[in-house]
Design a protein around this motif. Structure first.
Motif, PDB file in Angstrom:
ATOM      1  N   LEU A   1       0.770  -1.335  -0.169  1.00 13.77           N
ATOM      2  CA  LEU A   1      -0.042  -0.037  -0.103  1.00 13.77           C
ATOM      3  C   LEU A   1       0.738   1.337  -0.029  1.00 13.77           C
ATOM      4  CD1 LEU A   1      -2.706  -0.807   2.516  1.00 13.77           C
ATOM      5  CD2 LEU A   1      -2.844  -1.172   0.211  1.00 13.77           C
ATOM      6  N   SER A   2       2.147   1.077   0.029  1.00 13.99           N
ATOM      7  CA  SER A   2       2.923   2.366   0.038  1.00 13.99           C
ATOM      8  C   SER A   2       4.420   1.839  -0.761  1.00 13.99           C
ATOM      9  CB  SER A   2       3.412   2.615   1.285  1.00 13.99           C
ATOM     10  OG  SER A   2       4.154   3.894   1.479  1.00 13.99           O
ATOM     11  N   VAL A   3       4.955   2.684  -1.641  1.00 12.86           N
ATOM     12  CA  VAL A   3       6.102   2.645  -2.359  1.00 12.86           C
ATOM     13  C   VAL A   3       7.166   3.434  -2.212  1.00 12.86           C
ATOM     14  CG1 VAL A   3       7.159   1.793  -4.489  1.00 12.86           C
ATOM     15  CG2 VAL A   3       4.807   1.216  -4.078  1.00 12.86           C
ATOM     16  N   SER A   4       8.319   3.234  -1.641  1.00 12.49           N
ATOM     17  CA  SER A   4       9.253   4.222  -1.292  1.00 12.49           C
ATOM     18  C   SER A   4       9.710   4.766  -2.452  1.00 12.49           C
ATOM     19  CB  SER A   4      10.261   3.748  -0.389  1.00 12.49           C
ATOM     20  OG  SER A   4      11.263   2.956  -0.992  1.00 12.49           O
ATOM     21  N   VAL A   5      10.550   6.172  -2.427  1.00 14.26           N
ATOM     22  CA  VAL A   5      11.199   6.585  -3.501  1.00 14.26           C
ATOM     23  C   VAL A   5      12.054   5.827  -4.039  1.00 14.26           C
ATOM     24  CG1 VAL A   5      12.560   8.213  -2.217  1.00 14.26           C
ATOM     25  CG2 VAL A   5      12.063   8.918  -4.387  1.00 14.26           C
ATOM     26  N   ILE A   6      12.833   5.058  -3.062  1.00 15.89           N
ATOM     27  CA  ILE A   6      14.043   4.069  -3.580  1.00 15.89           C
ATOM     28  C   ILE A   6      13.575   2.982  -4.402  1.00 15.89           C
ATOM     29  CG2 ILE A   6      15.843   2.469  -2.525  1.00 15.89           C
ATOM     30  CD1 ILE A   6      16.415   5.698  -2.257  1.00 15.89           C
ATOM     31  N   GLU A   7      12.376   2.516  -3.786  1.00 17.50           N
ATOM     32  CA  GLU A   7      11.489   1.122  -4.513  1.00 17.50           C
ATOM     33  C   GLU A   7      11.559   1.590  -5.943  1.00 17.50           C
ATOM     34  OE1 GLU A   7       9.187  -1.706  -1.980  1.00 17.50           O
ATOM     35  OE2 GLU A   7       8.860   0.255  -1.268  1.00 17.50           O
TER      36      GLU A   7
ATOM     37  N   MET B   1      13.105   0.055  -9.456  1.00 18.48           N
ATOM     38  CA  MET B   1      12.211  -0.440 -10.523  1.00 18.48           C
ATOM     39  C   MET B   1      12.416   0.234 -11.813  1.00 18.48           C
ATOM     40  SD  MET B   1       8.630  -1.521  -8.651  1.00 18.48           S
ATOM     41  CE  MET B   1       8.223  -0.144  -7.919  1.00 18.48           C
ATOM     42  N   GLY B   2      12.965   1.327 -11.770  1.00 13.97           N
ATOM     43  CA  GLY B   2      13.089   1.994 -13.246  1.00 13.97           C
ATOM     44  C   GLY B   2      11.992   3.248 -13.229  1.00 13.97           C
TER      45      GLY B   2
ATOM     46  N   GLY C   1      21.743  -3.142 -11.454  1.00 15.50           N
ATOM     47  CA  GLY C   1      22.535  -2.011 -12.306  1.00 15.50           C
ATOM     48  C   GLY C   1      22.523  -0.764 -11.351  1.00 15.50           C
ATOM     49  N   TYR C   2      21.256  -0.364 -10.728  1.00 15.56           N
ATOM     50  CA  TYR C   2      21.093   0.735  -9.938  1.00 15.56           C
ATOM     51  C   TYR C   2      21.932   0.763  -8.861  1.00 15.56           C
ATOM     52  CZ  TYR C   2      18.834   4.421  -7.274  1.00 15.56           C
ATOM     53  OH  TYR C   2      18.392   5.539  -6.616  1.00 15.56           O
ATOM     54  N   ARG C   3      21.889  -0.587  -8.128  1.00 15.60           N
ATOM     55  CA  ARG C   3      22.303  -0.450  -6.722  1.00 15.60           C
ATOM     56  C   ARG C   3      23.991  -0.560  -7.021  1.00 15.60           C
ATOM     57  NH1 ARG C   3      18.962  -5.367  -3.465  1.00 15.60           N
ATOM     58  NH2 ARG C   3      17.050  -4.048  -3.242  1.00 15.60           N
ATOM     59  N   ASN C   4      24.605  -0.949  -8.129  1.00 12.87           N
ATOM     60  CA  ASN C   4      26.149  -1.067  -8.196  1.00 12.87           C
ATOM     61  C   ASN C   4      26.449  -0.216  -9.307  1.00 12.87           C
ATOM     62  OD1 ASN C   4      26.626  -3.699  -6.473  1.00 12.87           O
ATOM     63  ND2 ASN C   4      24.826  -4.223  -7.511  1.00 12.87           N
TER      64      ASN C   4
END
Length: 483
Positions: A302-308, A312-313, A455-458
Motif C-alpha cells: 500500500l506504499s512504495v518508497s522513492v528508493i523502490e 524499479m526504473g 545495475g542501479y545498486r552497483n
C-alpha cells in the motif's frame, strides 16, 4: 439591551440612509447600532401575593398519575429516531460548512487550519493577530459593492437577510449557539460583500493574491451575485485565475475552464476544488493496466518508497500537459516507467489551500470507496507526495523534477507538511489506483526489474569497471599504434 458589535469603522453608507423610507422593523441597517428586546422566557412558576403583602414565587407542579410515572417509551422508536437524524445529517453532508476534521489536528497541520489574513464566516471570526485589522477592509468592500451594484443598502442587506436562516443551518449548531442572529446576519452581509469584491479583483488581469479560505455558504454569495449589474462576475475567469495560482510556470495563453452549470457548490472552496481536481475522464495508466490488478501480482504494497521506485526504473515526472490534480498516472516505456504527478507551486497560501481542500474531501465523504474517484483526488495527491518524500533530499529531487515549483516553503517545511498529511489522510481510490498501477509494473516486469535493480545498486562499481576497461582499451590501442 444593546448588542455589542464593532462599529469603529462604519460603512460609508450613511449617505444611502439619508432620506430613505423607513424599513421593515426586522431589517437591520449596517451603519446603525442594533437594539434588541429580550422577552422573559416562559416558566412553570406563578407570581402570587401573600396575605402579608409580600410577593412570593409559587411553583406550579403538574400532578402526575402513577400510570404516567411508570410509562416507558419504546426503545426501538428512540433508535429509529436517532437513525433518521443521522441519515438526515448525511444527506446534508455536501452542503454543510464543516469544521476542520479532528483527524487532521496534528501540530504540523495546525497552522494550515486557520486563516492567516482574513476570516470569512463565524468559525474563525476574530481569531489571529492580523484578522481584526481586516474587518475595516470588509466595511470598505461592502461600500464598494453597494456602489458598483447600483442598489440601495436596504435592498442588498435585505437580500442577505432573506437567506440568512438557510445559511445558518449550514453551520454547526453547537458552534453558533452563542452567536445571535443579530450578529450572524451582519457577518454574512459584510463577509459576502468582501468575498464578491475579492472575486472581482481576481478577475482583473493576473493578480496573485492570497486566496481566503471561504467559510461562507454559497447561498449568500449567489444571492449577492444576482444583485450585480450585467455582465456581472465572470466566473470562468475567476476560477481560471485561482487555478493559475497553483502554478509558477504557466501557459502564455490564458485558457479559463468551461463551467458545469449542473454543479451546485456548497461554498467557494468547494467550487474551486471541483475545477482544480478536473474531470473524471483520466486513467492511472496509458495502457489501462491500472484499472485492475495484474494476474502476475502476488501481493500489493500500500506504499512504495522513492528508493523502490528508483530501483524499479520508475522515474518521478512532472506532468507538463495539464495542471489538473487528478491526472496522476503511471506509464511504461521500453525499459523504464514514469510516475506523472501534476506540478504545484508550494508557497504558504497554496499549502493552506491544498490542506483545506483535502479536509473538505474528508468531511463530505465518509467512505471514499463508495463515491467517484475524484472525491478523494486531493487526498490522493498529497498522500503520493508524502509517499515519495522521506527526507530533505527527496523534496529537493521533486524540485529538480519541477513537481514542486517556485519558492515559499523550505524543504524542511515541505517535508513536515507531506509526512504530516500522510499520517492523517485517507488515501481513497485515486491513490489505490496509482498503487495498483505500480504493482502491475513490478509484477509484469519482474525479471527486467532484477537486472535494473542490480545495475542501479552497483552503478558506481559498474561505471568504475567500464571506465577501467575503456582506459585499458585506449592504452592497448595506443600501444598498437606504436608497433
Amino acid at each position: 439591551m444593546q448588542v455589542a458589535y464593532d462599529y469603529e469603522y462604519q460603512l460609508a453608507v450613511a449617505d444611502y440612509w439619508q432620506g430613505r423610507p423607513t424599513m421593515e422593523p426586522n431589517v437591520w441597517v449596517p451603519s446603525l447600532p442594533l437594539q434588541m428586546t429580550v422577552a422573559v422566557p416562559a416558566s412553570n412558576t406563578d407570581l402570587v401575593v401573600s396575605s402579608g403583602g409580600q410577593q412570593e414565587l409559587k411553583l406550579a407542579v403538574m400532578e402526575e398519575s402513577t400510570e404516567y410515572q411508570h410509562e416507558r417509551s419504546n426503545p426501538m422508536e428512540d433508535f429509529e429516531k436517532a437513525a433518521r437524524a443521522f441519515e438526515d445529517d448525511l444527506q446534508k453532508m455536501q452542503t454543510k460548512m464543516h469544521l476542520f476534521p479532528p483527524s487532521m489536528k496534528g501540530e504540523e497541520l495546525s497552522k494550515y487550519s486557520e486563516p492567516k489574513v482574513v476570516s470569512i464566516g463565524p468559525y474563525h471570526h476574530g481569531k489571529g493577530e492580523a484578522i481584526p485589522q481586516m474587518e475595516s477592509t470588509k466595511y470598505a468592500a461592502a461600500c464598494h459593492f453597494i456602489n458598483e451594484s447600483g442598489r440601495s443598502v436596504e435592498e442588498v442587506y435585505g437580500a442577505v437577510f432573506a437567506v440568512a436562516d438557510e445559511a445558518r443551518r449550514c453551520y454547526d449548531a453547537d458552534k453558533l449557539r452563542l452567536l445571535s442572529d443579530n450578529d450572524f446576519k451582519p457577518m454574512m452581509f459584510y463577509d459576502g460583500c468582501f468575498l464578491l469584491q475579492y472575486m472581482l479583483f481576481m478577475c482583473r488581469d493576473n493578480n496573485d493574491e492570497d486566496h481566503p479560505i471561504a467559510d461562507l455558504p454559497w447561498v449568500v454569495v449567489d444571492k449577492l451575485m444576482k444583485l450585480m449589474p450585467k455582465p456581472g462576475l465572470d466566473m470562468e475567469t475567476f476560477v481560471g485565475r485561482v487555478k493559475q495560482c497553483l502554478q509558477t510556470r504557466r501557459h502564455l495563453k490564458f485558457d479559463p475552464p468551461i463551467l458545469d452549470e449542473s454543479y451546485k457548490p456548497p461554498h467557494l472552496l468547494g467550487l474551486l476544488r471541483f475545477y482544480i481536481v478536473g474531470s473524471t475522464d483520466s486513467s492511472t495508466t496509458d495502457d489501462g493496466s491500472g484499472q485492475g490488478l495484474s494476474d502476475n501480482a502476488k501481493k500489493v504494497s500500500l506504499s512504495v518508497s522513492v528508493i523502490e521506485l528508483a530501483e524499479m526504473g520508475i522515474r518521478l515526472t512532472a506532468d507538463k500537459t495539464t495542471a489538473e490534480i487528478n491526472k496522476m498516472r503511471v506509464t511504461r516505456g521500453w525499459f523504464t516507467g514514469k510516475l506523472f504527478l501534476p506540478p504545484v507551486s508550494l508557497d504558504d497560501a497554496n499549502a493552506r489551500f491544498l490542506v483545506n481542500m483535502a479536509a473538505f474531501e474528508l468531511c463530505i465523504t465518509p467512505d471514499f470507496g463508495e463515491v467517484d474517484d475524484t472525491m478523494s483526488t486531493v487526498c490522493a495527491y498529497l498522500c503520493l507526495l508524502g509517499m515519495v518524500t522521506d527526507n530533505d533530499t527527496d523534496v529537493q529531487e521533486l524540485r529538480k523534477k519541477h513537481i514542486l515549483q517556485g519558492g515559499g516553503l523550505t524543504n524542511e517545511d515541505a517535508l513536515e507538511l507531506f509526512t504530516g498529511l500522510e499520517k492523517h489522510l485517507r488515501p481513497g481510490n485515486c491513490y489505490y489506483n496509482t498503487i495498483v498501477a505500480i504493482e502491475n509494473y513490478r509484477s509484469d516486469r519482474r525479471l527486467w526489474i532484477k537486472l535494473y535493480r542490480f545495475g542501479y545498486r552497483n552503478q558506481t562499481a559498474i561505471i568504475a569497471v567500464l571506465t577501467t576497461i575503456a582506459g585499458i582499451a585506449g592504452f592497448l590501442g595506443t600501444l598498437k599504434s606504436f608497433q
